[in-house]
Scaffold this active site. Structure first.
Site, PDB file in Angstrom:
ATOM      1  CB  SER A   1      -0.918   0.023   1.229  1.00  0.00           C
ATOM      2  OG  SER A   1      -1.638  -1.179   1.342  1.00  0.00           O
TER       3      SER A   1
HETATM    4  N1  SAH Z   1      -0.911  -4.931   3.853  1.00  0.00           N
HETATM    5  C1  SAH Z   1      -0.200  -5.292   2.640  1.00  0.00           C
HETATM    6  C2  SAH Z   1      -1.003  -4.988   1.405  1.00  0.00           C
HETATM    7  C3  SAH Z   1      -0.945  -6.119   0.435  1.00  0.00           C
HETATM    8  S1  SAH Z   1      -2.150  -6.057  -0.867  1.00  0.00           S
HETATM    9  C4  SAH Z   1       1.156  -4.638   2.623  1.00  0.00           C
HETATM   10  O1  SAH Z   1       1.416  -3.774   3.480  1.00  0.00           O
HETATM   11  O2  SAH Z   1       1.975  -4.999   1.769  1.00  0.00           O
HETATM   12  C5  SAH Z   1      -3.485  -6.967  -0.152  1.00  0.00           C
HETATM   13  C6  SAH Z   1      -3.232  -8.392   0.186  1.00  0.00           C
HETATM   14  O3  SAH Z   1      -4.494  -8.966   0.557  1.00  0.00           O
HETATM   15  C7  SAH Z   1      -2.713  -9.265  -0.948  1.00  0.00           C
HETATM   16  O4  SAH Z   1      -1.498  -9.846  -0.564  1.00  0.00           O
HETATM   17  C8  SAH Z   1      -3.798 -10.320  -1.149  1.00  0.00           C
HETATM   18  O5  SAH Z   1      -3.301 -11.595  -1.468  1.00  0.00           O
HETATM   19  C9  SAH Z   1      -4.479 -10.319   0.206  1.00  0.00           C
HETATM   20  N2  SAH Z   1      -5.835 -10.838   0.228  1.00  0.00           N
HETATM   21  C10 SAH Z   1      -6.852 -10.644  -0.656  1.00  0.00           C
HETATM   22  N3  SAH Z   1      -7.965 -11.294  -0.274  1.00  0.00           N
HETATM   23  C11 SAH Z   1      -7.649 -11.924   0.895  1.00  0.00           C
HETATM   24  C12 SAH Z   1      -8.375 -12.771   1.784  1.00  0.00           C
HETATM   25  N4  SAH Z   1      -9.658 -13.112   1.566  1.00  0.00           N
HETATM   26  N5  SAH Z   1      -7.730 -13.248   2.867  1.00  0.00           N
HETATM   27  C13 SAH Z   1      -6.431 -12.922   3.116  1.00  0.00           C
HETATM   28  N6  SAH Z   1      -5.697 -12.133   2.323  1.00  0.00           N
HETATM   29  C14 SAH Z   1      -6.289 -11.633   1.221  1.00  0.00           C
END
Ligand code: SAH
Length: 220
Positions: free
Chosen positions: A70
Protein backbone atom coordinates in the site's frame (compact mmCIF):
# COMPACT_ATOMS: atom_id res chain seq x y z
CA UNK A 1 33.25 -3.35 -1.32
CA UNK A 2 29.99 -5.24 -1.23
CA UNK A 3 27.35 -3.67 0.94
CA UNK A 4 25.32 -6.85 1.12
CA UNK A 5 22.18 -6.19 -0.85
CA UNK A 6 19.85 -3.85 0.95
CA UNK A 7 22.30 -1.78 2.94
CA UNK A 8 24.16 1.32 1.89
CA UNK A 9 21.90 2.37 -0.95
CA UNK A 10 21.66 6.15 -1.00
CA UNK A 11 18.05 6.08 -2.10
CA UNK A 12 17.06 4.20 1.06
CA UNK A 13 18.94 6.42 3.49
CA UNK A 14 17.49 8.00 6.61
CA UNK A 15 17.31 11.31 4.76
CA UNK A 16 15.07 9.74 2.12
CA UNK A 17 12.78 8.37 4.83
CA UNK A 18 12.66 11.74 6.60
CA UNK A 19 11.54 13.30 3.33
CA UNK A 20 8.66 10.81 3.08
CA UNK A 21 7.60 11.66 6.64
CA UNK A 22 7.55 15.42 5.96
CA UNK A 23 5.48 14.75 2.89
CA UNK A 24 2.96 12.73 4.91
CA UNK A 25 2.81 15.55 7.43
CA UNK A 26 2.13 18.03 4.61
CA UNK A 27 -0.67 15.75 3.43
CA UNK A 28 -2.35 16.00 6.83
CA UNK A 29 -1.02 13.04 8.85
CA UNK A 30 -0.44 14.52 12.29
CA UNK A 31 -0.22 11.48 14.60
CA UNK A 32 3.39 11.70 15.81
CA UNK A 33 3.54 8.04 16.91
CA UNK A 34 2.54 6.91 13.43
CA UNK A 35 4.98 9.30 11.75
CA UNK A 36 7.79 8.06 14.04
CA UNK A 37 7.10 4.41 13.24
CA UNK A 38 7.09 5.17 9.51
CA UNK A 39 10.39 7.04 9.91
CA UNK A 40 11.92 4.06 11.74
CA UNK A 41 10.62 1.27 9.52
CA UNK A 42 12.71 0.34 6.47
CA UNK A 43 10.08 0.08 3.70
CA UNK A 44 12.73 -0.95 1.17
CA UNK A 45 13.09 -4.41 2.70
CA UNK A 46 9.39 -5.04 1.94
CA UNK A 47 9.82 -4.70 -1.83
CA UNK A 48 11.97 -6.42 -4.41
CA UNK A 49 15.52 -5.07 -4.57
CA UNK A 50 14.88 -3.78 -8.08
CA UNK A 51 12.24 -1.41 -6.63
CA UNK A 52 14.18 -0.43 -3.49
CA UNK A 53 15.12 2.96 -4.92
CA UNK A 54 11.42 3.86 -5.18
CA UNK A 55 10.42 2.50 -1.79
CA UNK A 56 10.24 5.91 -0.03
CA UNK A 57 8.08 7.48 -2.69
CA UNK A 58 4.50 7.94 -1.56
CA UNK A 59 3.18 5.33 -3.93
CA UNK A 60 1.91 1.74 -4.02
CA UNK A 61 4.39 -0.71 -5.61
CA UNK A 62 4.00 -4.23 -7.03
CA UNK A 63 5.01 -7.12 -4.74
CA UNK A 64 4.31 -9.97 -7.18
CA UNK A 65 1.30 -12.30 -7.56
CA UNK A 66 -0.73 -9.32 -8.84
CA UNK A 67 -0.60 -7.64 -5.40
CA UNK A 68 0.77 -4.32 -4.16
CA UNK A 69 2.33 -2.83 -1.03
CA UNK A 70 0.00 0.00 0.00
CA UNK A 71 0.86 3.66 -0.48
CA UNK A 72 2.48 5.08 2.71
CA UNK A 73 -0.17 7.81 2.94
CA UNK A 74 -2.92 5.19 3.01
CA UNK A 75 -1.02 3.09 5.58
CA UNK A 76 -0.65 6.19 7.76
CA UNK A 77 -4.30 7.21 7.30
CA UNK A 78 -5.67 3.76 8.21
CA UNK A 79 -3.33 3.32 11.18
CA UNK A 80 -4.17 6.79 12.50
CA UNK A 81 -7.91 6.08 12.22
CA UNK A 82 -7.54 2.91 14.30
CA UNK A 83 -5.49 4.62 17.01
CA UNK A 84 -7.98 7.43 17.57
CA UNK A 85 -9.99 5.34 20.04
CA UNK A 86 -6.93 4.87 22.28
CA UNK A 87 -4.22 2.22 22.70
CA UNK A 88 -4.74 -1.04 20.81
CA UNK A 89 -4.30 -4.39 22.46
CA UNK A 90 -5.22 -6.83 19.68
CA UNK A 91 -5.31 -5.96 15.99
CA UNK A 92 -6.40 -8.20 13.12
CA UNK A 93 -5.18 -7.51 9.58
CA UNK A 94 -6.65 -9.14 6.47
CA UNK A 95 -4.06 -9.18 3.68
CA UNK A 96 -0.50 -9.44 5.04
CA UNK A 97 0.97 -8.93 1.56
CA UNK A 98 4.54 -7.69 1.98
CA UNK A 99 4.13 -7.40 5.77
CA UNK A 100 4.73 -3.61 5.74
CA UNK A 101 1.38 -2.56 7.25
CA UNK A 102 1.81 -5.23 9.95
CA UNK A 103 5.32 -3.90 10.69
CA UNK A 104 3.91 -0.39 11.10
CA UNK A 105 1.21 -1.58 13.50
CA UNK A 106 3.47 -3.86 15.57
CA UNK A 107 5.08 -1.12 17.71
CA UNK A 108 1.65 0.52 18.18
CA UNK A 109 -0.29 -2.54 19.39
CA UNK A 110 -0.05 -5.35 21.90
CA UNK A 111 -0.44 -8.14 19.34
CA UNK A 112 -0.95 -8.03 15.59
CA UNK A 113 -2.67 -10.99 13.91
CA UNK A 114 -2.39 -10.95 10.13
CA UNK A 115 -3.92 -13.32 7.59
CA UNK A 116 -2.84 -13.85 3.96
CA UNK A 117 -4.24 -16.14 1.24
CA UNK A 118 -1.11 -16.33 -1.00
CA UNK A 119 1.46 -18.64 0.58
CA UNK A 120 4.71 -17.26 -0.95
CA UNK A 121 3.78 -13.71 0.12
CA UNK A 122 3.12 -14.93 3.65
CA UNK A 123 6.47 -16.77 3.79
CA UNK A 124 8.37 -13.70 2.59
CA UNK A 125 6.55 -11.44 5.04
CA UNK A 126 7.40 -13.82 7.87
CA UNK A 127 11.12 -13.60 7.01
CA UNK A 128 11.08 -9.81 6.94
CA UNK A 129 9.20 -9.45 10.22
CA UNK A 130 11.64 -11.87 11.86
CA UNK A 131 14.56 -9.90 10.45
CA UNK A 132 13.12 -6.76 12.05
CA UNK A 133 12.59 -8.72 15.31
CA UNK A 134 8.90 -7.87 15.44
CA UNK A 135 7.85 -10.70 17.73
CA UNK A 136 4.30 -9.56 18.44
CA UNK A 137 3.05 -10.29 14.91
CA UNK A 138 1.34 -13.64 14.29
CA UNK A 139 0.71 -14.74 10.73
CA UNK A 140 -1.73 -17.24 9.29
CA UNK A 141 -2.29 -18.74 5.83
CA UNK A 142 -6.04 -18.50 5.34
CA UNK A 143 -8.95 -16.73 3.73
CA UNK A 144 -9.17 -13.69 5.96
CA UNK A 145 -12.86 -13.09 5.38
CA UNK A 146 -13.36 -15.67 8.17
CA UNK A 147 -11.25 -13.54 10.50
CA UNK A 148 -9.27 -15.38 13.18
CA UNK A 149 -11.89 -16.49 15.72
CA UNK A 150 -9.40 -18.04 18.20
CA UNK A 151 -8.03 -14.61 19.06
CA UNK A 152 -11.24 -12.57 18.85
CA UNK A 153 -12.46 -10.10 19.92
CA UNK A 154 -10.14 -7.53 18.32
CA UNK A 155 -9.88 -3.85 19.29
CA UNK A 156 -9.17 -3.08 15.69
CA UNK A 157 -9.56 -4.81 12.34
CA UNK A 158 -7.86 -3.54 9.20
CA UNK A 159 -8.25 -4.95 5.71
CA UNK A 160 -5.85 -4.03 2.93
CA UNK A 161 -7.91 -5.75 0.22
CA UNK A 162 -11.41 -4.65 -0.74
CA UNK A 163 -14.53 -6.81 -0.42
CA UNK A 164 -17.80 -5.76 -2.05
CA UNK A 165 -19.39 -5.99 1.37
CA UNK A 166 -17.91 -6.20 4.84
CA UNK A 167 -17.71 -9.91 5.82
CA UNK A 168 -20.09 -10.73 8.66
CA UNK A 169 -17.42 -12.73 10.54
CA UNK A 170 -15.24 -9.64 10.85
CA UNK A 171 -18.05 -7.59 12.38
CA UNK A 172 -18.67 -10.40 14.87
CA UNK A 173 -15.00 -10.51 15.87
CA UNK A 174 -14.81 -6.78 16.61
CA UNK A 175 -14.79 -5.85 20.32
CA UNK A 176 -17.38 -3.41 21.69
CA UNK A 177 -15.98 0.07 21.00
CA UNK A 178 -13.60 -1.52 18.49
CA UNK A 179 -12.82 -0.02 15.10
CA UNK A 180 -12.71 -1.55 11.67
CA UNK A 181 -11.10 0.18 8.73
CA UNK A 182 -11.35 -1.25 5.23
CA UNK A 183 -11.90 -0.40 1.59
CA UNK A 184 -15.33 -1.53 0.39
CA UNK A 185 -16.61 -1.56 -3.18
CA UNK A 186 -16.01 -2.78 -6.72
CA UNK A 187 -12.63 -3.44 -8.34
CA UNK A 188 -12.34 0.04 -9.77
CA UNK A 189 -13.97 2.17 -7.10
CA UNK A 190 -13.97 1.78 -3.34
CA UNK A 191 -14.66 3.79 -0.25
CA UNK A 192 -12.33 3.60 2.70
CA UNK A 193 -14.79 2.90 5.53
CA UNK A 194 -14.31 3.37 9.25
CA UNK A 195 -16.78 1.50 11.47
CA UNK A 196 -17.05 1.67 15.23
CA UNK A 197 -19.00 -1.02 17.09
CA UNK A 198 -21.41 0.49 19.62
CA UNK A 199 -24.06 -1.07 21.88
CA UNK A 200 -26.70 0.09 19.36
CA UNK A 201 -24.94 -1.11 16.22
CA UNK A 202 -22.24 0.49 14.10
CA UNK A 203 -21.17 4.06 13.49
CA UNK A 204 -19.97 4.49 9.91
CA UNK A 205 -17.76 7.05 8.29
CA UNK A 206 -16.27 7.32 4.80
CA UNK A 207 -12.61 8.39 5.05
CA UNK A 208 -11.56 8.47 1.39
CA UNK A 209 -12.04 7.18 -2.13
CA UNK A 210 -9.40 4.52 -2.73
CA UNK A 211 -8.39 1.66 -5.03
CA UNK A 212 -7.12 -1.51 -3.33
CA UNK A 213 -6.73 -5.01 -4.75
CA UNK A 214 -9.92 -7.06 -4.33
CA UNK A 215 -10.52 -9.31 -1.33
CA UNK A 216 -10.75 -12.80 -2.82
CA UNK A 217 -12.18 -15.99 -1.35
CA UNK A 218 -10.25 -19.15 -0.52
CA UNK A 219 -6.47 -19.63 -0.61
CA UNK A 220 -4.01 -20.21 -3.46
N1 SAH B 1 -0.91 -4.93 3.85
C1 SAH B 1 -0.20 -5.29 2.64
C2 SAH B 1 -1.00 -4.99 1.41
C3 SAH B 1 -0.94 -6.12 0.43
S1 SAH B 1 -2.15 -6.06 -0.87
C4 SAH B 1 1.16 -4.64 2.62
O1 SAH B 1 1.42 -3.77 3.48
O2 SAH B 1 1.97 -5.00 1.77
C5 SAH B 1 -3.49 -6.97 -0.15
C6 SAH B 1 -3.23 -8.39 0.19
O3 SAH B 1 -4.49 -8.97 0.56
C7 SAH B 1 -2.71 -9.26 -0.95
O4 SAH B 1 -1.50 -9.85 -0.56
C8 SAH B 1 -3.80 -10.32 -1.15
O5 SAH B 1 -3.30 -11.60 -1.47
C9 SAH B 1 -4.48 -10.32 0.21
N2 SAH B 1 -5.84 -10.84 0.23
C10 SAH B 1 -6.85 -10.64 -0.66
N3 SAH B 1 -7.96 -11.29 -0.27
C11 SAH B 1 -7.65 -11.92 0.90
C12 SAH B 1 -8.38 -12.77 1.78
N4 SAH B 1 -9.66 -13.11 1.57
N5 SAH B 1 -7.73 -13.25 2.87
C13 SAH B 1 -6.43 -12.92 3.12
N6 SAH B 1 -5.70 -12.13 2.32
C14 SAH B 1 -6.29 -11.63 1.22
Amino acid sequence: MSTGGHQGIGMTSQRTRDRLVSRLRDEGISNQQVLDVIRNTPRHIFVDEALASRSYEDTALPIGYGQTISQPYVVARMTTALLESGPLDRVLEIGTGSGYQAAIMAPLAGEVYSVERIRPLLDQARKRLTELQLRNVRLKYSDGSWGWPEFAPFDAIIATAAPEQIPEALLEQLAMGGRLVMPVGSRSMQQLMLLTKTPDGYEQQVLDQVVFVPMLGGTE
